[in-house]
Design a protein around this motif. Structure first.
Motif, PDB file in Angstrom:
ATOM      1  N   CYS A 110       0.763  74.509   9.920  1.00  0.00           N
ATOM      2  CA  CYS A 110       0.360  74.490  11.325  1.00  0.00           C
ATOM      3  C   CYS A 110       1.011  73.315  12.063  1.00  0.00           C
ATOM      4  O   CYS A 110       1.352  72.292  11.464  1.00  0.00           O
ATOM      5  CB  CYS A 110      -1.159  74.401  11.439  1.00  0.00           C
ATOM      6  SG  CYS A 110      -2.025  75.925  10.964  1.00  0.00           S
ATOM      7  N   ASP A 111       1.142  73.467  13.372  1.00  0.00           N
ATOM      8  CA  ASP A 111       1.769  72.421  14.178  1.00  0.00           C
ATOM      9  C   ASP A 111       0.867  71.204  14.330  1.00  0.00           C
ATOM     10  O   ASP A 111       1.348  70.065  14.344  1.00  0.00           O
ATOM     11  CB  ASP A 111       2.116  72.980  15.563  1.00  0.00           C
ATOM     12  CG  ASP A 111       3.062  74.169  15.474  1.00  0.00           C
ATOM     13  OD1 ASP A 111       4.160  74.009  14.914  1.00  0.00           O
ATOM     14  OD2 ASP A 111       2.686  75.256  15.947  1.00  0.00           O
ATOM     15  N   PHE A 112      -0.420  71.440  14.482  1.00  0.00           N
ATOM     16  CA  PHE A 112      -1.399  70.374  14.636  1.00  0.00           C
ATOM     17  C   PHE A 112      -2.606  70.687  13.770  1.00  0.00           C
ATOM     18  O   PHE A 112      -2.832  71.846  13.409  1.00  0.00           O
ATOM     19  CB  PHE A 112      -1.847  70.243  16.101  1.00  0.00           C
ATOM     20  CG  PHE A 112      -0.720  70.091  17.089  1.00  0.00           C
ATOM     21  CD1 PHE A 112       0.022  68.928  17.153  1.00  0.00           C
ATOM     22  CD2 PHE A 112      -0.400  71.136  17.954  1.00  0.00           C
ATOM     23  CE1 PHE A 112       1.067  68.786  18.062  1.00  0.00           C
ATOM     24  CE2 PHE A 112       0.629  71.012  18.866  1.00  0.00           C
ATOM     25  CZ  PHE A 112       1.372  69.825  18.920  1.00  0.00           C
ATOM     26  N   ALA A 113      -3.384  69.649  13.444  1.00  0.00           N
ATOM     27  CA  ALA A 113      -4.602  69.858  12.656  1.00  0.00           C
ATOM     28  C   ALA A 113      -5.682  68.907  13.141  1.00  0.00           C
ATOM     29  O   ALA A 113      -5.445  67.701  13.281  1.00  0.00           O
ATOM     30  CB  ALA A 113      -4.338  69.652  11.171  1.00  0.00           C
ATOM     31  N   ILE A 114      -6.861  69.466  13.399  1.00  0.00           N
ATOM     32  CA  ILE A 114      -8.039  68.699  13.783  1.00  0.00           C
ATOM     33  C   ILE A 114      -9.111  68.995  12.746  1.00  0.00           C
ATOM     34  O   ILE A 114      -9.337  70.156  12.389  1.00  0.00           O
ATOM     35  CB  ILE A 114      -8.527  69.099  15.184  1.00  0.00           C
ATOM     36  CG1 ILE A 114      -7.388  68.966  16.206  1.00  0.00           C
ATOM     37  CG2 ILE A 114      -9.720  68.248  15.605  1.00  0.00           C
ATOM     38  CD1 ILE A 114      -7.703  69.594  17.547  1.00  0.00           C
ATOM     39  N   ALA A 115      -9.765  67.963  12.246  1.00  0.00           N
ATOM     40  CA  ALA A 115     -10.712  68.151  11.150  1.00  0.00           C
ATOM     41  C   ALA A 115     -12.042  67.474  11.441  1.00  0.00           C
ATOM     42  O   ALA A 115     -12.087  66.406  12.078  1.00  0.00           O
ATOM     43  CB  ALA A 115     -10.135  67.588   9.852  1.00  0.00           C
ATOM     44  N   THR A 116     -13.119  68.072  10.968  1.00  0.00           N
ATOM     45  CA  THR A 116     -14.426  67.422  11.004  1.00  0.00           C
ATOM     46  C   THR A 116     -14.504  66.389   9.890  1.00  0.00           C
ATOM     47  O   THR A 116     -13.751  66.436   8.908  1.00  0.00           O
ATOM     48  CB  THR A 116     -15.546  68.448  10.824  1.00  0.00           C
ATOM     49  OG1 THR A 116     -15.352  69.135   9.570  1.00  0.00           O
ATOM     50  CG2 THR A 116     -15.545  69.469  11.947  1.00  0.00           C
ATOM     51  N   ARG A 117     -15.443  65.467  10.031  1.00  0.00           N
ATOM     52  CA  ARG A 117     -15.561  64.386   9.040  1.00  0.00           C
ATOM     53  C   ARG A 117     -15.930  64.906   7.659  1.00  0.00           C
ATOM     54  O   ARG A 117     -15.603  64.282   6.649  1.00  0.00           O
ATOM     55  CB  ARG A 117     -16.598  63.362   9.515  1.00  0.00           C
ATOM     56  CG  ARG A 117     -16.209  62.707  10.827  1.00  0.00           C
ATOM     57  CD  ARG A 117     -17.077  61.510  11.189  1.00  0.00           C
ATOM     58  NE  ARG A 117     -16.791  61.092  12.561  1.00  0.00           N
ATOM     59  CZ  ARG A 117     -15.705  60.397  12.917  1.00  0.00           C
ATOM     60  NH1 ARG A 117     -14.820  60.054  12.003  1.00  0.00           N
ATOM     61  NH2 ARG A 117     -15.519  60.075  14.189  1.00  0.00           N
ATOM     62  N   ARG A 118     -16.621  66.044   7.591  1.00  0.00           N
ATOM     63  CA  ARG A 118     -17.030  66.568   6.287  1.00  0.00           C
ATOM     64  C   ARG A 118     -15.911  67.346   5.587  1.00  0.00           C
ATOM     65  O   ARG A 118     -16.099  67.824   4.457  1.00  0.00           O
ATOM     66  CB  ARG A 118     -18.256  67.456   6.435  1.00  0.00           C
ATOM     67  CG  ARG A 118     -18.038  68.717   7.276  1.00  0.00           C
ATOM     68  CD  ARG A 118     -19.336  69.429   7.538  1.00  0.00           C
ATOM     69  NE  ARG A 118     -19.225  70.465   8.557  1.00  0.00           N
ATOM     70  CZ  ARG A 118     -20.251  70.913   9.271  1.00  0.00           C
ATOM     71  NH1 ARG A 118     -21.458  70.408   9.066  1.00  0.00           N
ATOM     72  NH2 ARG A 118     -20.093  71.853  10.187  1.00  0.00           N
ATOM     73  N   ASN A 171      -4.142  65.368  12.703  1.00  0.00           N
ATOM     74  CA  ASN A 171      -3.920  64.604  13.929  1.00  0.00           C
ATOM     75  C   ASN A 171      -5.155  63.885  14.437  1.00  0.00           C
ATOM     76  O   ASN A 171      -5.052  62.852  15.101  1.00  0.00           O
ATOM     77  CB  ASN A 171      -3.421  65.529  15.046  1.00  0.00           C
ATOM     78  CG  ASN A 171      -2.102  66.180  14.718  1.00  0.00           C
ATOM     79  OD1 ASN A 171      -2.072  67.263  14.149  1.00  0.00           O
ATOM     80  ND2 ASN A 171      -1.012  65.531  15.071  1.00  0.00           N
ATOM     81  N   GLU A 172      -6.335  64.453  14.166  1.00  0.00           N
ATOM     82  CA  GLU A 172      -7.562  63.871  14.705  1.00  0.00           C
ATOM     83  C   GLU A 172      -8.726  64.264  13.809  1.00  0.00           C
ATOM     84  O   GLU A 172      -8.753  65.360  13.246  1.00  0.00           O
ATOM     85  CB  GLU A 172      -7.810  64.358  16.142  1.00  0.00           C
ATOM     86  CG  GLU A 172      -9.029  63.742  16.800  1.00  0.00           C
ATOM     87  CD  GLU A 172      -9.249  64.203  18.236  1.00  0.00           C
ATOM     88  OE1 GLU A 172     -10.295  63.846  18.817  1.00  0.00           O
ATOM     89  OE2 GLU A 172      -8.384  64.920  18.780  1.00  0.00           O
ATOM     90  N   VAL A 173      -9.683  63.352  13.684  1.00  0.00           N
ATOM     91  CA  VAL A 173     -10.932  63.611  12.969  1.00  0.00           C
ATOM     92  C   VAL A 173     -12.077  63.468  13.962  1.00  0.00           C
ATOM     93  O   VAL A 173     -12.124  62.497  14.734  1.00  0.00           O
ATOM     94  CB  VAL A 173     -11.118  62.638  11.790  1.00  0.00           C
ATOM     95  CG1 VAL A 173     -12.488  62.839  11.127  1.00  0.00           C
ATOM     96  CG2 VAL A 173     -10.009  62.827  10.765  1.00  0.00           C
ATOM     97  N   VAL A 174     -12.992  64.431  13.950  1.00  0.00           N
ATOM     98  CA  VAL A 174     -14.099  64.446  14.911  1.00  0.00           C
ATOM     99  C   VAL A 174     -15.413  64.622  14.171  1.00  0.00           C
ATOM    100  O   VAL A 174     -15.441  64.992  12.990  1.00  0.00           O
ATOM    101  CB  VAL A 174     -13.912  65.574  15.945  1.00  0.00           C
ATOM    102  CG1 VAL A 174     -12.624  65.372  16.727  1.00  0.00           C
ATOM    103  CG2 VAL A 174     -13.920  66.950  15.278  1.00  0.00           C
ATOM    104  N   ASP A 175     -16.505  64.368  14.872  1.00  0.00           N
ATOM    105  CA  ASP A 175     -17.831  64.605  14.290  1.00  0.00           C
ATOM    106  C   ASP A 175     -17.979  66.080  13.922  1.00  0.00           C
ATOM    107  O   ASP A 175     -17.315  66.953  14.489  1.00  0.00           O
ATOM    108  CB  ASP A 175     -18.923  64.203  15.276  1.00  0.00           C
ATOM    109  CG  ASP A 175     -18.981  62.692  15.485  1.00  0.00           C
ATOM    110  OD1 ASP A 175     -18.498  61.952  14.614  1.00  0.00           O
ATOM    111  OD2 ASP A 175     -19.494  62.269  16.542  1.00  0.00           O
ATOM    112  N   ASP A 176     -18.880  66.340  12.998  1.00  0.00           N
ATOM    113  CA  ASP A 176     -19.008  67.692  12.463  1.00  0.00           C
ATOM    114  C   ASP A 176     -19.371  68.725  13.527  1.00  0.00           C
ATOM    115  O   ASP A 176     -19.048  69.910  13.377  1.00  0.00           O
ATOM    116  CB  ASP A 176     -20.065  67.714  11.344  1.00  0.00           C
ATOM    117  CG  ASP A 176     -19.614  66.910  10.124  1.00  0.00           C
ATOM    118  OD1 ASP A 176     -18.403  66.630  10.012  1.00  0.00           O
ATOM    119  OD2 ASP A 176     -20.469  66.557   9.296  1.00  0.00           O
TER     120      ASP A 176
END
Length: 270
Positions: A110-118, A171-176
């Motif tokens: 994938c071009d970008f990836a955003i993930a939750t903390r878990r 690219n970024e980690v966010v709250d669940d």
């Protein structure tokens, strides 16, 4: 698998939560078609269901593999990651939960990836009688560096979302509970830009992916040749039995059985 159009955005959701969204041949082919059909969208989001992103290709047939079906699944997996790269629109991996094995390679594609903390990330290949040749042993090196990529692809370690961010895999980690809001922010940023020149930038940025094409094809050929090997069967059996694999013991037992068969044949000739 479900495809949902949210205005100008195509959401592709892998929906097999009872198997952590591991995909079979039919699902892989459906996903390929979904990416091809999303060429008219402004952006594409790939995500999973039920607290997992994707566990890659289904392992349930590796213990007693059908060579034809498994060859087709391997080939479809290569077509799938290539479809993500060939899609003219930015593709965002929205990761909530484990991205393992071939699922981790979908993140790589994938071009970008955003993930939750878990969320967690990692390869499973040598642990389950396979190898991550469709991104993890080649393109991942470009993204996170050779030593770290080998650590991930060969040792099958697991990484937290924060570790994946530090490595450069996401690219970024966010709250669940903040994944969709974050994806929305990225999409808004994408939609403020020129679709034509975004496409040019994406296709141009595929240089290193194209450089890896021969390596992926060669790796796929080696996987096909290893279908039915004792290492593949032992890895799959151990995974399904939820135990640690014993590759060397399995090989020793196979060698002993082969020696006994050979001895019996020799005895029959005398």
């Amino acid at each position: 698998m479900h495809v949902e159009r949210r205005g100008p955005v195509a959401w592709i959701r892998i929906d097999r939560p009872e198997r952590r969204n591991a995909y079979d041949l039919a699902m892989a082919r459906t996903m390929i078609g979904a990416f091809e059909d999303a060429a008219d969208a402004d952006a594409v989001v790939l995500t999973g269901s039920g607290g997992a992103f994707c566990a890659g290709g289904a392992l349930d047939q590796l213990g007693d593999p059908d060579p034809g079906r498994l060859r087709a699944l391997f080939a479809a997996s290569l077509r799938l990651v290539n479809a993500i790269r060939a899609c003219p629109r930015p593709v965002i991996a929205a990761v909530d939960g484990p991205a393992a094995g071939g699922g981790n390679e979908l993140v790589v594609a994938c071009d970008f990836a955003i993930a939750t903390r878990r969320s967690t990330f990692g390869q499973t290949g040598p642990k389950v009688g396979s190898a991550g040749v469709l991104g993890a042993t080649n393109m991942l090196t470009v993204q996170i560096g050779e030593k770290r990529a080998k650590e991930m692809a060969m040792l099958c370690r697991r990484y937290t979302a924060e570790q994946a961010l530090a490595l450069g895999l996401v690219n970024e980690v966010v709250d669940d509970d903040g994944l969709e809001e974050a994806v929305g922010r990225w999409i808004a940023e994408i939609r403020a830009l020129s679709p034509r020149y975004l496409e040019i930038a994406k296709i141009s940025s595929n240089q290193w992916w194209h450089q890896s094409a021969d390596n992926m094809n060669a790796g796929l050929g080696m996987l096909v040749q290893a279908i039915g090997s004792e290492d593949m069967r032992e890895g799959a059996r151990a995974f399904l039995d939820k135990r640690a694999p014993d590759f060397r013991g399995a090989r020793a037992r196979e060698d002993a059985a082969r020696a006994a068969t050979d001895a019996a044949r020799e005895g029959g000739r005398s």
